[in-house]
Design an enzyme around this catalytic site. Sequence first.
Site, PDB file in Angstrom:
ATOM      1  N   VAL A   1      46.511  56.728  12.006  1.00 45.06           N
ATOM      2  CA  VAL A   1      46.079  56.252  13.324  1.00 45.06           C
ATOM      3  C   VAL A   1      47.293  55.580  13.960  1.00 45.06           C
ATOM      4  O   VAL A   1      48.071  54.908  13.281  1.00 45.06           O
ATOM      5  CB  VAL A   1      44.900  55.261  13.223  1.00 45.06           C
ATOM      6  CG1 VAL A   1      44.459  54.805  14.611  1.00 45.06           C
ATOM      7  CG2 VAL A   1      43.731  55.903  12.477  1.00 45.06           C
TER       8      VAL A   1
ATOM      9  N   THR B   1      46.245  63.144  18.306  1.00 42.94           N
ATOM     10  CA  THR B   1      47.623  63.587  18.464  1.00 42.94           C
ATOM     11  C   THR B   1      48.195  63.898  17.079  1.00 42.94           C
ATOM     12  O   THR B   1      47.847  63.251  16.089  1.00 42.94           O
ATOM     13  CB  THR B   1      48.495  62.529  19.172  1.00 42.94           C
ATOM     14  OG1 THR B   1      48.598  61.360  18.364  1.00 42.94           O
ATOM     15  CG2 THR B   1      47.909  62.161  20.522  1.00 42.94           C
TER      16      THR B   1
ATOM     17  N   ILE C   1      48.976  63.703  11.389  1.00 43.71           N
ATOM     18  CA  ILE C   1      47.966  63.385  12.402  1.00 43.71           C
ATOM     19  C   ILE C   1      48.089  61.908  12.752  1.00 43.71           C
ATOM     20  O   ILE C   1      48.192  61.054  11.875  1.00 43.71           O
ATOM     21  CB  ILE C   1      46.545  63.686  11.894  1.00 43.71           C
ATOM     22  CG1 ILE C   1      46.355  65.186  11.673  1.00 43.71           C
ATOM     23  CG2 ILE C   1      45.502  63.168  12.884  1.00 43.71           C
ATOM     24  CD1 ILE C   1      44.971  65.560  11.158  1.00 43.71           C
ATOM     25  N   GLU C   2      48.098  61.609  14.043  1.00 43.07           N
ATOM     26  CA  GLU C   2      48.111  60.228  14.523  1.00 43.07           C
ATOM     27  C   GLU C   2      46.984  60.074  15.545  1.00 43.07           C
ATOM     28  O   GLU C   2      47.187  60.245  16.745  1.00 43.07           O
ATOM     29  CB  GLU C   2      49.466  59.876  15.157  1.00 43.07           C
ATOM     30  CG  GLU C   2      50.599  59.692  14.167  1.00 43.07           C
ATOM     31  CD  GLU C   2      50.579  58.329  13.483  1.00 43.07           C
ATOM     32  OE1 GLU C   2      49.632  57.555  13.725  1.00 43.07           O
ATOM     33  OE2 GLU C   2      51.509  58.056  12.705  1.00 43.07           O
ATOM     34  N   ASN C   3      45.783  59.801  15.056  1.00 44.19           N
ATOM     35  CA  ASN C   3      44.674  59.565  15.983  1.00 44.19           C
ATOM     36  C   ASN C   3      44.932  58.311  16.801  1.00 44.19           C
ATOM     37  O   ASN C   3      45.578  57.378  16.332  1.00 44.19           O
ATOM     38  CB  ASN C   3      43.359  59.428  15.205  1.00 44.19           C
ATOM     39  CG  ASN C   3      42.974  60.712  14.508  1.00 44.19           C
ATOM     40  OD1 ASN C   3      43.305  61.803  14.965  1.00 44.19           O
ATOM     41  ND2 ASN C   3      42.290  60.593  13.385  1.00 44.19           N
TER      42      ASN C   3
END
Length: 594
Positions: free
Chosen positions: A221, A232, A308-310
């Site tokens: 995140v 993203t 993944i970078e929420n």
Amino acid sequence: MKKILLLVFLFPIVSFAQEVMPPLIPWNGKSETLLVEKSNPWITPGELSNLTESPTYEETYQWIKKLADSSPLLQLKSLGKSEQGRDIWMLLASASQTFDAASLKASEKPLIFFHGGIHAGEIDGKDAGMMLLRDIIHGNKGDLLEMADILFIPILNVDGHERRSPYGRVNQRGPAEMGWRTNAQNLNLNRDFSKIETAGVRAVVEVINEYQPDLYVDVHVTDGADYQYDITYGYVKTGGYSPAVSKFLSDTFQPEVDQALEDWGHIPGPLLFAANGRDFSAGNVAFSFSPRFSHTYGDVRHLPSILIENHSLKPFRQRVLGTYVFMEQAIKTMASHFEAVQQAIEKDQNQAKESLAVKFKFRDAPADTMDFKGVASRKEKSEITGGEYVVWEGKAISQQVPSLLMDVPVQTVPIPKAYWISSEWGEVIEKLQIHGIEMEALTEAKELKLEYSKVTDFKMVAQPYEGLMRVQDFDSEKIYRTQTLLPGSVRVKTDQDLGELIVILLEPESVDSFFQWGYFNSIFSQTEYMETYIMEPMIAQMLEEDPDLKKEFEAKKEAEPEFAQNPRRVYRWFYEKTPYFDQNWKVIPVGREW
């Protein structure tokens, strides 16, 4: 009594942080239909709270154990213990019901490896993976196991996960309790992929070596600015070591995954880092991450890898559902294009290896501009600090934002035939073995002439980084020396699948080399010294017997008056020219064979 009153006074103020976050843009997406009814016997602990909470380590273990026990398609395996003694659990899912590494590697289906909680407060991957595997085993997604085999670590940083509280991440919207970024030793697992100091990353690397997955996904995140994108993600697109894999991810994987996310009501985007650290008016930065990070470590190994970078400012519920959609589509895309993936990996493994870029810089001009789905903001002057700060207004806007790429090689090194490391540097040899690098160990002494780098000047960091004293800046020169290597010393050939990783770890100029990480810092210590009452007559004898040395000495005194006036420097200059001087001082103990 005073301490109790102080805590009661402070907590209401601190707990207010979630309430002062930027305003939300309302969201509802098709992916909300992925949540099961409360009456479903396989509802996940997170769904019981409508994805406002995430289960503890023990609750997670009990649930995944129950799931694994319910089906022959699953196996639960411990990858070892954390620093505090907790098991790091991995679920294996396969329609073949065979879970040994040899069978999974030989399968005609892709093997997908993903984990949550490398930063334990960023736990979206855990809850999404639990929901997805539930739907595969007891729902309507069983066909996914006909497409691919799956490896899933719900919680990688298990100790950080249990350092949980409502105050885990001040800038993140849920879950209600969040774990800690670092492990119990305060080490950041996503800075550890080159040096392998943590149990969690060692487990990941061992899984990669043993099972050889075809896709690796690390779920995080974000920190940072506000924008409309909720999911993203990125990979090494340019300036990396696996161009064929990067092309597949860019041309095939990303378009299909983005479309699926959009179809399910999410807004996918690339990795986003504001160039000015506040908003995107100055552009978005695409960094050249070094292989201490998960996805760039995968790239240097020629393993398709996704970070993944929420978006931290989106609700936990929205982020988890988006991660579920991402993982489901990743399985489908890898299955549909598995032959192309295999060909890309093979092409990258077999590319020419004459030299390697080990450091990158930004392009002189932006690569292009992107249509940016931003959020309106304004700057206000702080009445507290007097400085300016950004206020996000919760209104969707469109912007044209320059893309700043850091993919221009600034330092390249030639690749030797092999590296030699002598037996006394066993810690470095062991780390190379953990990475899965092939090597030959001497069983008897061997005399070799090798090239070494000798440090001529250096500067250390001012304080430890990840528990180590890194070399910050240095100059070096190449020297050749003949020496006898003892049994246990190793030859590491570069003509192997992990050849690029070998260079990254062993060439001093690489920012993730063992040298720059500080594993050879003892070479900077000098342990034998001169005495002036010995040096004085010895220097007189040296000058009398060597006219060329005398000329060199006179020239140096004339060129450097401060040298001539410093007796200690004069003695030192002569001492370094004697065979008594330590010949190993500042010589990096990694020999090159050409």
